[in-house]
Design a protein around this motif. Structure first.
Motif, PDB file in Angstrom:
ATOM      1  N   ILE A 126       1.405  -9.843   2.022  1.00 36.68           N
ATOM      2  CA  ILE A 126       2.571  -8.968   2.072  1.00 36.68           C
ATOM      3  C   ILE A 126       2.933  -8.611   0.635  1.00 36.68           C
ATOM      4  O   ILE A 126       2.726  -9.407  -0.278  1.00 36.68           O
ATOM      5  CB  ILE A 126       3.767  -9.582   2.828  1.00 36.68           C
ATOM      6  N   TYR A 127       3.432  -7.386   0.426  1.00 39.81           N
ATOM      7  CA  TYR A 127       3.724  -6.951  -0.938  1.00 39.81           C
ATOM      8  C   TYR A 127       4.882  -5.952  -0.930  1.00 39.81           C
ATOM      9  O   TYR A 127       5.202  -5.348   0.095  1.00 39.81           O
ATOM     10  CB  TYR A 127       2.490  -6.335  -1.596  1.00 39.81           C
ATOM     11  N   LYS A 128       5.496  -5.789  -2.092  1.00 38.51           N
ATOM     12  CA  LYS A 128       6.608  -4.855  -2.260  1.00 38.51           C
ATOM     13  C   LYS A 128       6.060  -3.486  -2.663  1.00 38.51           C
ATOM     14  O   LYS A 128       5.637  -3.289  -3.805  1.00 38.51           O
ATOM     15  CB  LYS A 128       7.581  -5.373  -3.320  1.00 38.51           C
ATOM     16  N   ALA A 129       6.080  -2.549  -1.734  1.00 37.34           N
ATOM     17  CA  ALA A 129       5.517  -1.228  -1.995  1.00 37.34           C
ATOM     18  C   ALA A 129       6.339  -0.443  -3.009  1.00 37.34           C
ATOM     19  O   ALA A 129       5.821   0.476  -3.659  1.00 37.34           O
ATOM     20  CB  ALA A 129       5.402  -0.446  -0.699  1.00 37.34           C
ATOM     21  N   HIS A 130       7.617  -0.777  -3.168  1.00 36.10           N
ATOM     22  CA  HIS A 130       8.434  -0.076  -4.155  1.00 36.10           C
ATOM     23  C   HIS A 130       8.178  -0.582  -5.568  1.00 36.10           C
ATOM     24  O   HIS A 130       8.587   0.052  -6.541  1.00 36.10           O
ATOM     25  CB  HIS A 130       9.927  -0.224  -3.811  1.00 36.10           C
ATOM     26  N   ARG A 131       7.479  -1.708  -5.684  1.00 41.08           N
ATOM     27  CA  ARG A 131       7.141  -2.260  -6.989  1.00 41.08           C
ATOM     28  C   ARG A 131       5.686  -2.004  -7.378  1.00 41.08           C
ATOM     29  O   ARG A 131       5.359  -1.890  -8.555  1.00 41.08           O
ATOM     30  CB  ARG A 131       7.393  -3.770  -6.988  1.00 41.08           C
ATOM     31  N   LEU A 132       4.823  -1.926  -6.373  1.00 41.70           N
ATOM     32  CA  LEU A 132       3.394  -1.811  -6.628  1.00 41.70           C
ATOM     33  C   LEU A 132       2.776  -0.740  -5.733  1.00 41.70           C
ATOM     34  O   LEU A 132       3.149  -0.608  -4.566  1.00 41.70           O
ATOM     35  CB  LEU A 132       2.700  -3.149  -6.350  1.00 41.70           C
ATOM     36  N   ASP A 133       1.809  -0.010  -6.293  1.00 46.03           N
ATOM     37  CA  ASP A 133       1.030   0.942  -5.514  1.00 46.03           C
ATOM     38  C   ASP A 133      -0.249   0.262  -5.046  1.00 46.03           C
ATOM     39  O   ASP A 133      -0.948  -0.389  -5.831  1.00 46.03           O
ATOM     40  CB  ASP A 133       0.664   2.165  -6.362  1.00 46.03           C
ATOM     41  N   LEU A 134      -0.555   0.433  -3.773  1.00 45.51           N
ATOM     42  CA  LEU A 134      -1.797  -0.102  -3.232  1.00 45.51           C
ATOM     43  C   LEU A 134      -2.918   0.909  -3.476  1.00 45.51           C
ATOM     44  O   LEU A 134      -2.864   2.039  -2.988  1.00 45.51           O
ATOM     45  CB  LEU A 134      -1.644  -0.380  -1.736  1.00 45.51           C
ATOM     46  N   ILE A 135      -3.940   0.513  -4.223  1.00 44.08           N
ATOM     47  CA  ILE A 135      -5.065   1.386  -4.545  1.00 44.08           C
ATOM     48  C   ILE A 135      -6.175   1.247  -3.509  1.00 44.08           C
ATOM     49  O   ILE A 135      -6.771   2.240  -3.075  1.00 44.08           O
ATOM     50  CB  ILE A 135      -5.623   1.069  -5.946  1.00 44.08           C
ATOM     51  N   SER A 136      -6.451   0.024  -3.104  1.00 42.70           N
ATOM     52  CA  SER A 136      -7.509  -0.196  -2.106  1.00 42.70           C
ATOM     53  C   SER A 136      -7.290  -1.545  -1.438  1.00 42.70           C
ATOM     54  O   SER A 136      -6.644  -2.432  -1.994  1.00 42.70           O
ATOM     55  CB  SER A 136      -8.899  -0.159  -2.761  1.00 42.70           C
TER      56      SER A 136
END
Length: 306
Positions: A126-136
Motif C-alpha cells: 500500500i502506498y500514498k499516491a499523493h506523495r509518490l507516483d507509481l511508474i511500474s
C-alpha cells in the motif's frame, strides 16, 4: 493476472546513519502480519484453517480486531509512505485495512496480485499516491521446479520530485521440514531477486534499489550471501522473530549503496510480551498453534527512511 488498485485509503522513533530527514524524505515499512485472512471460503485456496467454523474459529470479530491492530502499528510508525506486507490473503483484507478508522484519511492505494501459493497468502504494497507516483508494478513468479508454489516477488517503481526508486517485496519459502532441506527453495528465490535487482542497477545506475521482506534466512545464510554488492541494514534490536528463545533477523532491507538512510526494527512495547518458557520478550502473536492470543504478529515490522 489482474492488478487491483484502489483509491481508498505516528511516530518514527530513533533511527543507523546520521543525516537530517525533512518532508522530502520517504519512509518504507515492511510487516509480516501473520495470516491476515478474511472469513470467506475461497474454493481455489486452502484457506480452511481461517474460517469461522475451523478449529481456530476465525470470526469476523477476530478479523476486525487484527485489522485494527495492524492499523495501530502503521499509526505508531507515523503512516509510512510505502508499506510492504506478506501473509495477506487478498485485496479484501487490504481494503478493510486502508478503510479502517485509523487509516482512511491517508488515502493509501493497493498493489496486489494473486499468487500461486497453495494457502493463498500473498505479498502486497500500500502506498500514498499523493506523495509518490507509481511508474511500474509487476509480480515476478518464482519457479520452484516442480516443488510447492510460493509467493511472487512484487516489484514496483516509484518516483517523487527528487528521486526514483525500485522496491522488491519478498516472502521466501519457509523452513518447513528443516532449514537444510528447504534451503534449495530459498536459493531459487534468491537467484530470482538478484537478477531483478542487478537488472535495475545495471540499466539505471543512479536509481535507488530496495529489497525487503521475510526472507526466512539471515544475512549470513547462503541464500543471502550472494548479495555482496548490496548493503544489509544493521539493527540495534535483537531480531524480528523469536524461535525457541533465539532472536533471528528474517525481515530485512537489502539496498543499493548509492544513498543515505536510517533503519530500525519497530520494537514497540505493545508488540511484545513476556516469553515465559525461555525468558525475555517475544512478539505478541495472534495465534500460538490453535490458541487465540489476540496479539499482532509473530514478526516485528521494520522501517526504512531516506
Amino acid at each position: 493476472m489482474k492488478l487491483f488498485k484502489y483509491l481508498y485509503p505516528t511516530i518514527i522513533i530513533s533511527f543507523c546513519r546520521t543525516e537530517s530527514y525533512g518532508q522530502d524524505s520517504v519512509s518504507i515499512m515492511f510487516y509480516n502480519v501473520e495470516n491476515l485472512f478474511d472469513t470467506f471460503d475461497d474454493s481455489t485456496k486452502n484457506d480452511n484453517e481461517f474460517l469461522p467454523d475451523a478449529k481456530k474459529k476465525w470470526t469476523k470479530s477476530r478479523w476486525h480486531k487484527k485489522t485494527q491492530k495492524i492499523a495501530q502499528v502503521i499509526t505508531a510508525a507515523n503512516y509510512p509512505d510505502v508499506i510492504g506486507f506478506c501473509e495477506i490473503e487478498n485485496d479484501t483484507v487490504l481494503k478493510k485495512l486502508i478503510n479502517s478508522n485509523l487509516l482512511w484519511k491517508k488515502k493509501y492505494k493497493i498493489l496486489h496480485f494473486e499468487s500461486k501459493d497453495q494457502r493463498g497468502i500473498d505479498v502486497a504494497i500500500i502506498y500514498k499516491a499523493h506523495r509518490l507516483d507509481l511508474i511500474s508494478v509487476k509480480p515476478n513468479y518464482i519457479d520452484l521446479k516442480g516443488k510447492r508454489n510460493t509467493r511472487d516477488i512484487l516489484s514496483a517503481t516509484f518516483a517523487n520530485q527528487k528521486d526514483t526508486f525500485a522496491l522488491f517485496v519478498n516472502h521466501w519459502p519457509s523452513r518447513y521440514g528443516g532449514k537444510k532441506k528447504s534451503v534449495p527453495k530459498r536459493l531459487i528465490a534468491s537467484n530470482k531477486l538478484k537478477i531483478l535487482m542487478d537488472s535495475v542497477t545495471n540499466n539505471f545506475p543512479n536509481r535507488r534499489v530496495i529489497a525487503t521482506g521475510d526472507f526466512n534466512d539471515e544475512p549470513h545464510d547462503s541464500s543471502l550471501a550472494q548479495f555482496k554488492d548490496y548493503e544489509f541494514t544493521s539493527f540495534k534490536f535483537a531480531g524480528t522473530i523469536r524461535y525457541r528463545g533465539r532472536w533471528q533477523f528474517f525481515d530485512q532491507f537489502i539496498l543499493s549503496g548509492n544513498f543515505e538512510y536510517k533503519a530500525r526494527i519497530l520494537n514497540y512495547e505493545f508488540l511484545l510480551e513476556e516469553d515465559k518458557k525461555y525468558g525475555g520478550l517475544k512478539p505478541y502473536r495472534t495465534y500460538i498453534g490453535p490458541r487465540y492470543r489476540n496479539g499482532f504478529s509473530d514478526h516485528l515490522p521494520i522501517l526504512l527512511k531516506f
